[in-house]
Design an enzyme around this catalytic site. Sequence first.
Site, PDB file in Angstrom:
ATOM      1  N   SER A 117       0.819  -1.213   0.000  1.00 48.13           N
ATOM      2  CA  SER A 117       0.000   0.000   0.000  1.00 48.13           C
ATOM      3  C   SER A 117       0.850   1.259   0.000  1.00 48.13           C
ATOM      4  O   SER A 117       0.370   2.330  -0.356  1.00 48.13           O
ATOM      5  CB  SER A 117      -0.871   0.060   1.255  1.00 48.13           C
ATOM      6  N   HIS A 132      -0.905  -2.290  -7.191  1.00 51.32           N
ATOM      7  CA  HIS A 132      -1.648  -1.953  -5.972  1.00 51.32           C
ATOM      8  C   HIS A 132      -3.150  -2.031  -6.228  1.00 51.32           C
ATOM      9  O   HIS A 132      -3.749  -1.124  -6.805  1.00 51.32           O
ATOM     10  CB  HIS A 132      -1.239  -0.548  -5.489  1.00 51.32           C
ATOM     11  N   GLU A 156      -3.433   0.572  -9.269  1.00 48.03           N
ATOM     12  CA  GLU A 156      -2.329   1.518  -9.421  1.00 48.03           C
ATOM     13  C   GLU A 156      -1.086   0.717  -9.816  1.00 48.03           C
ATOM     14  O   GLU A 156      -0.706  -0.226  -9.109  1.00 48.03           O
ATOM     15  CB  GLU A 156      -2.033   2.236  -8.088  1.00 48.03           C
ATOM     16  N   ASN A 176      -3.570   6.684  -1.582  1.00 45.71           N
ATOM     17  CA  ASN A 176      -3.369   6.687  -0.131  1.00 45.71           C
ATOM     18  C   ASN A 176      -2.755   7.991   0.363  1.00 45.71           C
ATOM     19  O   ASN A 176      -3.031   8.438   1.472  1.00 45.71           O
ATOM     20  CB  ASN A 176      -2.523   5.485   0.304  1.00 45.71           C
TER      21      ASN A 176
HETATM   22  N1  LIG Z   1      -6.331  -4.659   3.292  1.00 46.58           N
HETATM   23  C1  LIG Z   1      -6.419  -3.718   2.369  1.00 46.58           C
HETATM   24  O1  LIG Z   1      -7.415  -3.012   2.262  1.00 46.58           O
HETATM   25  C2  LIG Z   1      -5.268  -3.517   1.403  1.00 46.58           C
HETATM   26  C3  LIG Z   1      -5.470  -2.746   0.244  1.00 46.58           C
HETATM   27  C4  LIG Z   1      -4.423  -2.607  -0.671  1.00 46.58           C
HETATM   28  C5  LIG Z   1      -3.200  -3.200  -0.408  1.00 46.58           C
HETATM   29  N2  LIG Z   1      -3.028  -3.926   0.749  1.00 46.58           N
HETATM   30  C6  LIG Z   1      -1.710  -4.537   0.974  1.00 46.58           C
HETATM   31  O2  LIG Z   1      -1.780  -5.919   0.634  1.00 46.58           O
HETATM   32  C7  LIG Z   1      -0.881  -6.657   1.474  1.00 46.58           C
HETATM   33  C8  LIG Z   1      -1.658  -7.739   2.175  1.00 46.58           C
HETATM   34  O3  LIG Z   1      -2.689  -7.175   2.950  1.00 46.58           O
HETATM   35  P1  LIG Z   1      -3.925  -8.033   3.499  1.00 46.58           P
HETATM   36  O4  LIG Z   1      -4.907  -7.054   3.993  1.00 46.58           O
HETATM   37  O5  LIG Z   1      -4.310  -9.032   2.469  1.00 46.58           O
HETATM   38  O6  LIG Z   1      -3.237  -8.789   4.725  1.00 46.58           O
HETATM   39  P2  LIG Z   1      -3.711 -10.126   5.460  1.00 46.58           P
HETATM   40  O7  LIG Z   1      -3.148 -10.043   6.821  1.00 46.58           O
HETATM   41  O8  LIG Z   1      -5.167 -10.366   5.261  1.00 46.58           O
HETATM   42  O9  LIG Z   1      -2.951 -11.281   4.646  1.00 46.58           O
HETATM   43  C9  LIG Z   1      -1.559 -11.443   4.620  1.00 46.58           C
HETATM   44  C10 LIG Z   1      -1.269 -12.919   4.399  1.00 46.58           C
HETATM   45  O10 LIG Z   1       0.117 -13.075   4.106  1.00 46.58           O
HETATM   46  C11 LIG Z   1       0.564 -14.267   4.729  1.00 46.58           C
HETATM   47  N3  LIG Z   1       2.022 -14.218   4.843  1.00 46.58           N
HETATM   48  C12 LIG Z   1       2.772 -13.483   5.689  1.00 46.58           C
HETATM   49  N4  LIG Z   1       4.084 -13.706   5.466  1.00 46.58           N
HETATM   50  C13 LIG Z   1       4.153 -14.596   4.428  1.00 46.58           C
HETATM   51  C14 LIG Z   1       5.225 -15.211   3.723  1.00 46.58           C
HETATM   52  N5  LIG Z   1       6.490 -14.958   4.026  1.00 46.58           N
HETATM   53  N6  LIG Z   1       4.915 -16.067   2.724  1.00 46.58           N
HETATM   54  C15 LIG Z   1       3.634 -16.349   2.398  1.00 46.58           C
HETATM   55  N7  LIG Z   1       2.576 -15.778   3.033  1.00 46.58           N
HETATM   56  C16 LIG Z   1       2.831 -14.912   4.031  1.00 46.58           C
HETATM   57  C17 LIG Z   1      -0.181 -14.278   6.059  1.00 46.58           C
HETATM   58  O11 LIG Z   1      -0.184 -15.576   6.635  1.00 46.58           O
HETATM   59  C18 LIG Z   1      -1.556 -13.789   5.653  1.00 46.58           C
HETATM   60  O12 LIG Z   1      -2.418 -14.842   5.295  1.00 46.58           O
HETATM   61  C19 LIG Z   1      -0.220  -5.639   2.389  1.00 46.58           C
HETATM   62  O13 LIG Z   1       0.997  -5.238   1.822  1.00 46.58           O
HETATM   63  C20 LIG Z   1      -1.230  -4.492   2.398  1.00 46.58           C
HETATM   64  O14 LIG Z   1      -0.636  -3.247   2.689  1.00 46.58           O
HETATM   65  C21 LIG Z   1      -4.031  -4.112   1.648  1.00 46.58           C
END
Ligand SMILES: NC(=O)c1ccc[n+]([C@@H]2O[C@H](COP(=O)([O-])OP(=O)(O)OC[C@H]3O[C@@H](n4cnc5c(N)ncnc54)[C@H](O)[C@@H]3O)[C@@H](O)[C@H]2O)c1
Length: 375
Positions: free
Chosen positions: A120, A141, A153, A191
């Site tokens: 993000s 993104h 993005e 963001n």
């Molecule tokens: N939640 C949102 O609204 C949003 C929006 C845009 C971008 N993002 C970005 O997307 C990414 C993920 O966010 P999310 O909300 O899906 O998080 P989340 O916590 O729902 O999921 C993350 C997953 O990654 C797994 N994980 C962690 N380390 C790992 C590794 N080394 N190998 C494999 N899997 C691994 C975890 O077990 C978990 O299941 C982040 O970088 C976040 O900033 C999130």
Amino acid sequence: MEVNKIAVIGAGLMGAGISYISRASGYDVIMTDLDDDAINRGLARLKGYVEAGVKRSKLSPEEGEKIVGQLVTTTNLTEAVSDVDLVIEAVFENMDVKKKLFKEMDGAAKPHTILASNTSSLSITELGKVTNRPDKVIGMHYFSPVPAMKLLEIIVGKETNDETIQTAMEVGEKQRKITVKAIDSPGFIVNRLRAQIGRAIYQIYEQGLASAEEIDTAMKEKFGVPMGSLELADFVGLDVSLGTGSTLEKELGECYKVPEILKKFVKEGRLGRKTGKGFYAYEDGQKRSIDEPKGADPDRLVTRIIMPYLREAMIEFETGIATKEDIDKAMKLGSNYKEGPFETINRLGLDMVREELKKLQQEYGHCYSLPKMLQ
Ligand SMILES: NC(=O)c1ccc[n+]([C@@H]2O[C@H](COP(=O)([O-])OP(=O)(O)OC[C@H]3O[C@@H](n4cnc5c(N)ncnc54)[C@H](O)[C@@H]3O)[C@@H](O)[C@H]2O)c1
């Protein structure tokens, strides 16, 4: 470059959504996470998207079955990335975790494989540096919920080459997303702009100038946002807001400082809807106001809230982060705003924006100075 096979790293909220839209657009997908429980949670979420698609007649039941049946899962990272054209990483938002992962993926993937991150706000250029293929490292993104939000993005790192950019955009378009391009910089387009709206709102609340309800009602009725900004912050989680805000503060300095009220609420465990209290209180899923109205004028409130955001959009354009068209498109599709910031500036007129920013600058200092296009 032609992409047939995609690996999605992380089966969380975003990873499951990205796996779903990739399978639904015909890509072979291999989804990975740390353990079987995490994979199963991701699969359950993905199946939920499929069921919703079938219910709304967007997919036939056969198509739905194919999306799930042909999705490959593994907990072995090397296996996941060793034979794919594109990797999309969606693990925790932590630079050390992501750097370690990119190094490992670089060692295990074929030389032609593009490594993309769904971060993000973290630097794509920094991620590229830990690999031997910085030209093939890029940001993709997506916005949440991934199946519903149209925006993607595309984040261009210092070393990212044209073929990588073109390929990422083509994949996004095949996934039925609308792509905008941004140069790698903290918070990218959306963001960073949202953070300015957030900062203004938290400051107004902190100064006791308006109640949460007055702020939200003004933004909905006078600016046309679909959901009140504080209600949205409570929904997303104040800890998440603090996380993005802190990255911007660290990278961009004092004018992006996170307001104290947000730090205080998070410290108290007042994280929003998920803890039952944030800017509102929540009982049995119902929202309740917890502060008294202050008699704020809704028009003045909106003007105070959006001026720093309009200024920031001008700065994004002037520093070459993105075009005006892409900035407008990004805010409309990524935040469901009725108009983009440059459309708002056109509607209000440059003179009005200049005068309002001058007033803010007089009151609060150089963080509200006039961008070049207003000087
Ligand atoms: N939640 C949102 O609204 C949003 C929006 C845009 C971008 N993002 C970005 O997307 C990414 C993920 O966010 P999310 O909300 O899906 O998080 P989340 O916590 O729902 O999921 C993350 C997953 O990654 C797994 N994980 C962690 N380390 C790992 C590794 N080394 N190998 C494999 N899997 C691994 C975890 O077990 C978990 O299941 C982040 O970088 C976040 O900033 C999130």
